[in-house]
Write a protein that holds these residues in place. Structure first.
Motif, PDB file in Angstrom:
ATOM      1  N   GLU A 143       0.682  -1.281   0.145  1.00 51.40           N
ATOM      2  CA  GLU A 143       0.132   0.112   0.039  1.00 51.40           C
ATOM      3  C   GLU A 143       0.973   1.225   0.009  1.00 51.40           C
ATOM      4  OE1 GLU A 143      -2.887   0.608  -0.512  1.00 51.40           O
ATOM      5  OE2 GLU A 143      -4.051  -1.006  -0.071  1.00 51.40           O
ATOM      6  N   GLY A 224     -13.720   0.408   0.829  1.00 53.12           N
ATOM      7  CA  GLY A 224     -12.509   0.645  -0.273  1.00 53.12           C
ATOM      8  C   GLY A 224     -12.921   1.336  -1.388  1.00 53.12           C
ATOM      9  N   CYS A 225     -14.281   1.331  -1.955  1.00 54.75           N
ATOM     10  CA  CYS A 225     -14.770   1.923  -2.932  1.00 54.75           C
ATOM     11  C   CYS A 225     -14.866   3.530  -2.442  1.00 54.75           C
ATOM     12  CB  CYS A 225     -16.071   1.452  -3.331  1.00 54.75           C
ATOM     13  SG  CYS A 225     -16.775   2.621  -4.932  1.00 54.75           S
ATOM     14  N   MET A 228     -11.489   5.298  -2.320  1.00 54.18           N
ATOM     15  CA  MET A 228     -10.827   5.579  -3.551  1.00 54.18           C
ATOM     16  C   MET A 228     -11.657   6.826  -4.094  1.00 54.18           C
ATOM     17  SD  MET A 228      -8.247   3.869  -3.986  1.00 54.18           S
ATOM     18  CE  MET A 228      -7.660   4.000  -2.322  1.00 54.18           C
ATOM     19  N   LEU A 324      -6.144   1.770   4.910  1.00 62.11           N
ATOM     20  CA  LEU A 324      -6.159   0.765   3.951  1.00 62.11           C
ATOM     21  C   LEU A 324      -5.242  -0.511   4.179  1.00 62.11           C
ATOM     22  CD1 LEU A 324      -5.289   3.178   0.715  1.00 62.11           C
ATOM     23  CD2 LEU A 324      -7.415   1.805   0.918  1.00 62.11           C
ATOM     24  N   TYR A 347     -12.921  -6.981  -4.235  1.00 63.59           N
ATOM     25  CA  TYR A 347     -12.355  -5.543  -3.597  1.00 63.59           C
ATOM     26  C   TYR A 347     -11.406  -4.818  -4.558  1.00 63.59           C
ATOM     27  CZ  TYR A 347      -9.481  -3.358   0.100  1.00 63.59           C
ATOM     28  OH  TYR A 347      -8.887  -2.289   0.708  1.00 63.59           O
ATOM     29  N   SER A 348     -10.614  -5.316  -5.122  1.00 63.54           N
ATOM     30  CA  SER A 348      -9.756  -4.541  -6.100  1.00 63.54           C
ATOM     31  C   SER A 348     -10.569  -3.760  -7.154  1.00 63.54           C
ATOM     32  CB  SER A 348      -8.650  -5.372  -6.732  1.00 63.54           C
ATOM     33  OG  SER A 348      -7.879  -5.874  -5.915  1.00 63.54           O
ATOM     34  N   ARG A 351     -12.412  -0.919  -5.571  1.00 60.93           N
ATOM     35  CA  ARG A 351     -11.316   0.244  -5.490  1.00 60.93           C
ATOM     36  C   ARG A 351     -11.247   0.919  -6.741  1.00 60.93           C
ATOM     37  NH1 ARG A 351      -6.445  -1.184  -1.308  1.00 60.93           N
ATOM     38  NH2 ARG A 351      -5.718   0.326  -2.736  1.00 60.93           N
TER      39      ARG A 351
END
Length: 415
Positions: A143, A224-225, A228, A324, A347-348, A351
């Motif tokens: 990270e 997470g969204c 970002m 994070l 999850y990615s 983001r």
């Protein structure tokens, strides 16, 4: 953590660094591209948007393939594809009179490569280490590299563009090649057990994970969204504000944009080192980070002169930075290795959705007034705080002891 594992982590940290540089480095160059090619603001925004949309669509597929075929076997070819995409955009900008569509094609290739590169790093680190505290430290380092790319990218992009407007495109294949070499020669993937599950059985197991742990998984996806979304939206807002209100541009603007990102990067590293395998601490740190993020925008609402604005954005960067690695560790340590790539890929992807949605949303809000920026940023941050507070529940002591004896069980209590 042995010296060999440190080299593995160093090589893996180059992947999110390269992917971030390959995208964010172009943001300060977009006005120059628009001017040189004689295209509209919407067309030039596609250079960023197309990359993100392609990655969002393909990340879950890459995660699935990494579970079935192996992490490194997916990552290395995807890094090569990302480098080829940068080379296509660079060559077209240099040699073709009307290169816009070729640039877009190159960015599509980059999006394909990115989908199978950076997101696969998270589950691979989970595979490499047995101890949860080592996983947390490794995720904190990646990270930090990811954020380090965000710190460097506006500076490098603005600097390169002072020579030739398309020079940043040429650096993408160069950075990708360096990462390919590091990963190929330094990273040794854990030996994968022979896969006996059919595809149907595999997806059945993934479905069971979402059914039993969906409450906290969906929460981590959402947070997470949101992080970002706020981060990239605020960077867009700050970049516009520095140029229009304070007449600061070029490398100087890049340096100022890097200040809150540097705070984010340092706090990510420290957080990853300190949280260890303490799930309760991870939740409390995330709550503190989201609370600090929300309070920062409340403060900006009442005082947004330049120095105060920058200071409060540094605080918001710290809030994001400490959160994070906690989210990464919770989701990585809470999922079995066999489904880890597929689950973390969602999850990615979430983001990436936040990255793609932030700038256009904040551009719309800026037309309504700066106050809307602060209300939306503070409100979404508060929403993330509430989600973490009520829906992420670490296990009790008895359950945690049971988990240490039965490593295959999930680490979070969804009820």
């Amino acid at each position: 953590m042995g010296q060999k594992k440190k080299l593995d982590l160093l090589a893996l940290s180059s992947v999110p660094l390269v992917m971030t540089l390959g995208n964010s480095m172009l943001i300060p160059v977009l006005p120059s591209i628009e001017k040189e090619l004689g295209i509209s603001s919407f067309q030039v925004s596609l250079i960023i948007t197309v990359y993100s949309i392609v990655a969002i669509i393909l990340i879950p597929i890459a995660g699935y393939l990494s579970d079935r075929l192996g992490r490194k076997l997916v990552m290395v070819p995807c890094l090569i594809i990302a480098g080829l995409g940068g080379a296509v955009s660079a060559w077209a900008s240099w040699k073709i009179n009307d290169p816009f569509m070729w640039i877009i094609f190159g960015r599509v290739l980059q999006g394909i490569g990115s989908a199978g590169a950076a997101p696969v790093v998270i589950p691979l680190i989970g595979d490499m280490f047995e101890k949860d505290e080592e996983i947390s430290a490794g995720l904190g380092l990646t990270e930090t590299a990811n954020t380090g790319g965000k710190v460097l990218s506006p500076i490098i992009g603005a600097f390169l563009a002072t020579f030739i407007w398309f020079l940043p495109f040429w650096f993408i294949p160069f950075f990708s090649l360096v990462s390919v070499l590091l990963v190929f020669f330094l990273v040794k993937s854990p030996k994968k057990k022979k896969e006996k599950q059919s595809i149907k059985e595999f997806f059945h197991q993934v479905g069971k994970v979402f059914k039993s742990s969906g409450r906290w998984l969906y929460t981590i996806f959402a947070v997470g969204c949101i992080i970002m979304f706020v981060l990239f939206g605020v960077l867009f807002y700050l970049s516009d504000t520095l140029e229009k209100n304070y007449h600061i541009n070029g490398v100087t603007k890049g340096l100022l944009l890097a200040i809150p990102l540097l705070a984010l990067s340092i706090s990510s590293y420290v957080s990853g080192k300190k949280i260890g395998n303490n799930k309760h601490l991870m939740k409390m740190v995330t709550l503190g980070g989201m609370g600090l993020l929300a309070v920062s925008f409340v403060a900006i609402r009442f005082q947004h002169e330049f120095l105060f604005l920058l200071s409060f954005l540094v605080l918001s960067g710290i809030g994001i930075g400490v959160s994070l690695p906690c989210l990464d560790a919770l989701i990585t340590e809470g999922i079995e290795k066999e489904q880890r790539g597929t689950i973390t890929s969602f999850y990615s992807a979430m983001r990436f959705i936040g990255v793609a949605a932030g700038p256009p949303t904040y551009a719309f809000l800026m037309g309504k007034g700066d106050h809307m920026i602060y209300y939306v940023s503070g409100g979404t941050s508060l929403l993330a705080f509430v989600l973490v507070l009520f829906f992420i529940r670490p296990p009790g002591k008895e359950e945690e002891e049971k988990d240490k004896k039965n490593k295959g069980e999930h680490l979070l209590n969804p009820t």
